[in-house]
Design an enzyme around this catalytic site. Sequence first.
Site, PDB file in Angstrom:
ATOM      1  N   GLY A   1      45.019  34.345-126.306  1.00 23.62           N
ATOM      2  CA  GLY A   1      44.254  35.424-125.679  1.00 23.62           C
ATOM      3  C   GLY A   1      45.063  36.198-124.656  1.00 23.62           C
ATOM      4  O   GLY A   1      45.954  35.662-123.999  1.00 23.62           O
ATOM      5  N   GLY A   2      44.735  37.459-124.543  1.00 23.33           N
ATOM      6  CA  GLY A   2      45.358  38.283-123.519  1.00 23.33           C
ATOM      7  C   GLY A   2      45.673  39.668-124.014  1.00 23.33           C
ATOM      8  O   GLY A   2      45.254  40.078-125.099  1.00 23.33           O
TER       9      GLY A   2
ATOM     10  N   HIS B   1      59.095  40.055-126.966  1.00 24.18           N
ATOM     11  CA  HIS B   1      59.318  41.031-125.894  1.00 24.18           C
ATOM     12  C   HIS B   1      59.693  40.370-124.560  1.00 24.18           C
ATOM     13  O   HIS B   1      60.092  41.062-123.631  1.00 24.18           O
ATOM     14  CB  HIS B   1      58.113  41.962-125.775  1.00 24.18           C
ATOM     15  CG  HIS B   1      57.934  42.734-127.043  1.00 24.18           C
ATOM     16  ND1 HIS B   1      58.791  43.745-127.417  1.00 24.18           N
ATOM     17  CD2 HIS B   1      57.069  42.581-128.084  1.00 24.18           C
ATOM     18  CE1 HIS B   1      58.440  44.213-128.610  1.00 24.18           C
ATOM     19  NE2 HIS B   1      57.397  43.511-129.037  1.00 24.18           N
TER      20      HIS B   1
ATOM     21  N   SER C   1      56.710  39.207-135.327  1.00 29.90           N
ATOM     22  CA  SER C   1      55.637  40.142-135.711  1.00 29.90           C
ATOM     23  C   SER C   1      54.754  39.425-136.713  1.00 29.90           C
ATOM     24  O   SER C   1      55.154  39.265-137.871  1.00 29.90           O
ATOM     25  CB  SER C   1      56.236  41.373-136.392  1.00 29.90           C
ATOM     26  OG  SER C   1      56.780  42.238-135.461  1.00 29.90           O
TER      27      SER C   1
ATOM     28  N   LEU D   1      39.180  34.821-120.072  1.00 28.76           N
ATOM     29  CA  LEU D   1      40.253  33.953-119.583  1.00 28.76           C
ATOM     30  C   LEU D   1      40.356  33.980-118.076  1.00 28.76           C
ATOM     31  O   LEU D   1      40.915  33.067-117.474  1.00 28.76           O
ATOM     32  CB  LEU D   1      41.601  34.507-120.065  1.00 28.76           C
ATOM     33  CG  LEU D   1      41.899  34.509-121.525  1.00 28.76           C
ATOM     34  CD1 LEU D   1      43.125  35.354-121.791  1.00 28.76           C
ATOM     35  CD2 LEU D   1      42.139  33.070-121.942  1.00 28.76           C
TER      36      LEU D   1
ATOM     37  N   TYR E   1      54.577  43.829-120.086  1.00 23.67           N
ATOM     38  CA  TYR E   1      54.025  42.856-121.051  1.00 23.67           C
ATOM     39  C   TYR E   1      55.048  41.747-121.326  1.00 23.67           C
ATOM     40  O   TYR E   1      54.724  40.553-121.268  1.00 23.67           O
ATOM     41  CB  TYR E   1      53.632  43.591-122.337  1.00 23.67           C
ATOM     42  CG  TYR E   1      53.409  42.689-123.524  1.00 23.67           C
ATOM     43  CD1 TYR E   1      52.319  41.821-123.568  1.00 23.67           C
ATOM     44  CD2 TYR E   1      54.295  42.687-124.606  1.00 23.67           C
ATOM     45  CE1 TYR E   1      52.123  40.976-124.654  1.00 23.67           C
ATOM     46  CE2 TYR E   1      54.100  41.857-125.701  1.00 23.67           C
ATOM     47  CZ  TYR E   1      53.019  41.001-125.712  1.00 23.67           C
ATOM     48  OH  TYR E   1      52.823  40.158-126.785  1.00 23.67           O
TER      49      TYR E   1
ATOM     50  N   SER F   1      48.121  42.224-125.563  1.00 22.45           N
ATOM     51  CA  SER F   1      49.184  41.929-126.540  1.00 22.45           C
ATOM     52  C   SER F   1      50.192  43.066-126.683  1.00 22.45           C
ATOM     53  O   SER F   1      50.978  43.072-127.632  1.00 22.45           O
ATOM     54  CB  SER F   1      48.558  41.603-127.896  1.00 22.45           C
ATOM     55  OG  SER F   1      47.808  42.702-128.363  1.00 22.45           O
TER      56      SER F   1
HETATM   57  P1  NAI Z   1      45.290  40.855-130.247  1.00 24.56           P
HETATM   58  O1  NAI Z   1      45.374  41.905-129.205  1.00 24.56           O
HETATM   59  O2  NAI Z   1      44.909  41.244-131.619  1.00 24.56           O
HETATM   60  O3  NAI Z   1      44.309  39.696-129.781  1.00 24.56           O
HETATM   61  C1  NAI Z   1      44.209  39.273-128.438  1.00 24.56           C
HETATM   62  C2  NAI Z   1      42.807  38.740-128.240  1.00 24.56           C
HETATM   63  O4  NAI Z   1      42.689  38.331-126.880  1.00 24.56           O
HETATM   64  C3  NAI Z   1      41.725  39.799-128.503  1.00 24.56           C
HETATM   65  O5  NAI Z   1      40.770  39.332-129.419  1.00 24.56           O
HETATM   66  C4  NAI Z   1      41.125  40.035-127.127  1.00 24.56           C
HETATM   67  O6  NAI Z   1      39.718  40.315-127.165  1.00 24.56           O
HETATM   68  C5  NAI Z   1      41.405  38.709-126.445  1.00 24.56           C
HETATM   69  N1  NAI Z   1      41.391  38.867-124.999  1.00 24.56           N
HETATM   70  C6  NAI Z   1      41.968  39.851-124.257  1.00 24.56           C
HETATM   71  N2  NAI Z   1      41.675  39.692-122.970  1.00 24.56           N
HETATM   72  C7  NAI Z   1      40.889  38.583-122.886  1.00 24.56           C
HETATM   73  C8  NAI Z   1      40.260  37.924-121.817  1.00 24.56           C
HETATM   74  N3  NAI Z   1      40.342  38.362-120.566  1.00 24.56           N
HETATM   75  N4  NAI Z   1      39.530  36.826-122.102  1.00 24.56           N
HETATM   76  C9  NAI Z   1      39.405  36.366-123.384  1.00 24.56           C
HETATM   77  N5  NAI Z   1      39.980  36.966-124.436  1.00 24.56           N
HETATM   78  C10 NAI Z   1      40.715  38.059-124.180  1.00 24.56           C
HETATM   79  O7  NAI Z   1      46.691  40.111-130.259  1.00 24.56           O
HETATM   80  P2  NAI Z   1      47.337  39.244-131.424  1.00 24.56           P
HETATM   81  O8  NAI Z   1      48.187  40.117-132.224  1.00 24.56           O
HETATM   82  O9  NAI Z   1      46.295  38.434-132.086  1.00 24.56           O
HETATM   83  O10 NAI Z   1      48.284  38.292-130.581  1.00 24.56           O
HETATM   84  C11 NAI Z   1      47.822  37.050-130.094  1.00 24.56           C
HETATM   85  C12 NAI Z   1      48.794  36.574-129.019  1.00 24.56           C
HETATM   86  O11 NAI Z   1      50.097  36.482-129.566  1.00 24.56           O
HETATM   87  C13 NAI Z   1      48.883  37.522-127.828  1.00 24.56           C
HETATM   88  O12 NAI Z   1      49.044  36.733-126.667  1.00 24.56           O
HETATM   89  C14 NAI Z   1      50.138  38.311-128.096  1.00 24.56           C
HETATM   90  O13 NAI Z   1      50.733  38.742-126.891  1.00 24.56           O
HETATM   91  C15 NAI Z   1      50.994  37.289-128.829  1.00 24.56           C
HETATM   92  N6  NAI Z   1      51.939  37.901-129.749  1.00 24.56           N
HETATM   93  C16 NAI Z   1      51.508  38.504-130.893  1.00 24.56           C
HETATM   94  C17 NAI Z   1      52.408  39.027-131.790  1.00 24.56           C
HETATM   95  C18 NAI Z   1      51.996  39.608-133.101  1.00 24.56           C
HETATM   96  O14 NAI Z   1      52.873  39.939-133.891  1.00 24.56           O
HETATM   97  N7  NAI Z   1      50.710  39.752-133.415  1.00 24.56           N
HETATM   98  C19 NAI Z   1      53.856  39.007-131.500  1.00 24.56           C
HETATM   99  C20 NAI Z   1      54.192  38.372-130.257  1.00 24.56           C
HETATM  100  C21 NAI Z   1      53.269  37.823-129.424  1.00 24.56           C
HETATM  101  C1  15L Z   2      54.066  41.682-129.764  1.00 26.08           C
HETATM  102  O1  15L Z   2      54.314  40.975-128.798  1.00 26.08           O
HETATM  103  C2  15L Z   2      52.743  42.301-129.946  1.00 26.08           C
HETATM  104  O2  15L Z   2      51.709  41.470-129.462  1.00 26.08           O
HETATM  105  C3  15L Z   2      52.449  42.669-131.383  1.00 26.08           C
HETATM  106  O3  15L Z   2      51.315  43.542-131.416  1.00 26.08           O
HETATM  107  C4  15L Z   2      53.648  43.357-132.019  1.00 26.08           C
HETATM  108  O4  15L Z   2      53.911  44.569-131.373  1.00 26.08           O
HETATM  109  C5  15L Z   2      54.845  42.424-131.913  1.00 26.08           C
HETATM  110  O5  15L Z   2      55.076  42.014-130.595  1.00 26.08           O
HETATM  111  C6  15L Z   2      56.136  43.074-132.431  1.00 26.08           C
HETATM  112  O6  15L Z   2      57.114  43.099-131.704  1.00 26.08           O
HETATM  113  O7  15L Z   2      56.123  43.511-133.574  1.00 26.08           O
END
Ligand code: NAI
Ligand code: 15L
Length: 265
Positions: free
Chosen positions: A72-73, A113, A169, A52, A140, A75
Amino acid sequence: MARILITGAGGGIGTLMRPRLRRPDRILRLLDLTELPAPATDERVEIVTGSLTDADTIAAACHDVDAIIHLGGISREDSWARVLAVNVDGTHTVLEAARQAGIERIVLASSNHAVGYRMIGEAGPDGIAGEAPSRPDTYYGFSKAAIESLGSLYHSRFGMDVICVRIGSCFDRPNDVRGLSMWLSPDDGARLFEACLSAERPGFRVIWGVSKNTRGVVSLQEAEELGYRSLDDAEKFAKEIPAGAAPTFIGGAFLDTPLGTPNPL
Ligand code: NAI
Ligand code: 15L
């Protein structure tokens, strides 16, 4: 044929969405830093491996794209430098590439968050509003508030439709008592992203991304205005979840994380 770019497609949510956002008339262009599983023979998927933070990679990834779901990013909590570089600068790179490519619909993965220091119940029985002012709980969470603000700027300046989803979540199932309030089921996640992709000229929005949980504490109204209808409720898992106190603040355990310390949660 519509082409949707999903950044961070190799992560937890991206992996859950890949099969769920498949459509016969849609190509998913999946971007991640890490290599993604190759497409199945019947899958209309294009894979991009890159960062990214690399403007050329993102510009190329935006070519011929109709909409972006930017997942992406980083998390969870991390150092100030990494959170700024990947989440804030990285989102700027995505928005700027989208603008230059004429992509008018961007869905940004924000987070609960961004408002982690909001108290549960502070807004009364309808729950905390989608666009409640930010009160981040970590660097974050700050980065998520910042990208919402950046999305607002790109909407105001360039007329792009930018929807920021404050995801609760999103996992296969809720893991703890807090999850009974904040869970976004994967199927509801897909329904929500579909609503974000298809709503007519939404402009700039900040909405919650949660299921219609019996113990819900945030408003679904703003998401429902875009056409989202949740069909799931975390309560069906309640009996399997270890007993524990419901958190006082939206951000739960993130409030106890030392600032800038990589968080394994
Ligand atoms: P995750 O950490 O599992 O996936 C994030 C993905 O972004 C990873 O595959 C990683 O390789 C990729 N990534 C990181 N840095 C990168 C870069 N420089 N260039 C390209 N790719 C990159 O996170 P998850 O759980 O899939 O969450 C997805 C999004 O949703 C994130 O932005 C997270 O902050 C947000 N989010 C997720 C929640 C959840 O419950 N899973 C809750 C709130 C927000
Ligand atoms: C987030 O923002 C995180 O990306 C995810 O891994 C969980 O921690 C989620 O919030 C949560 O609050 O459960």
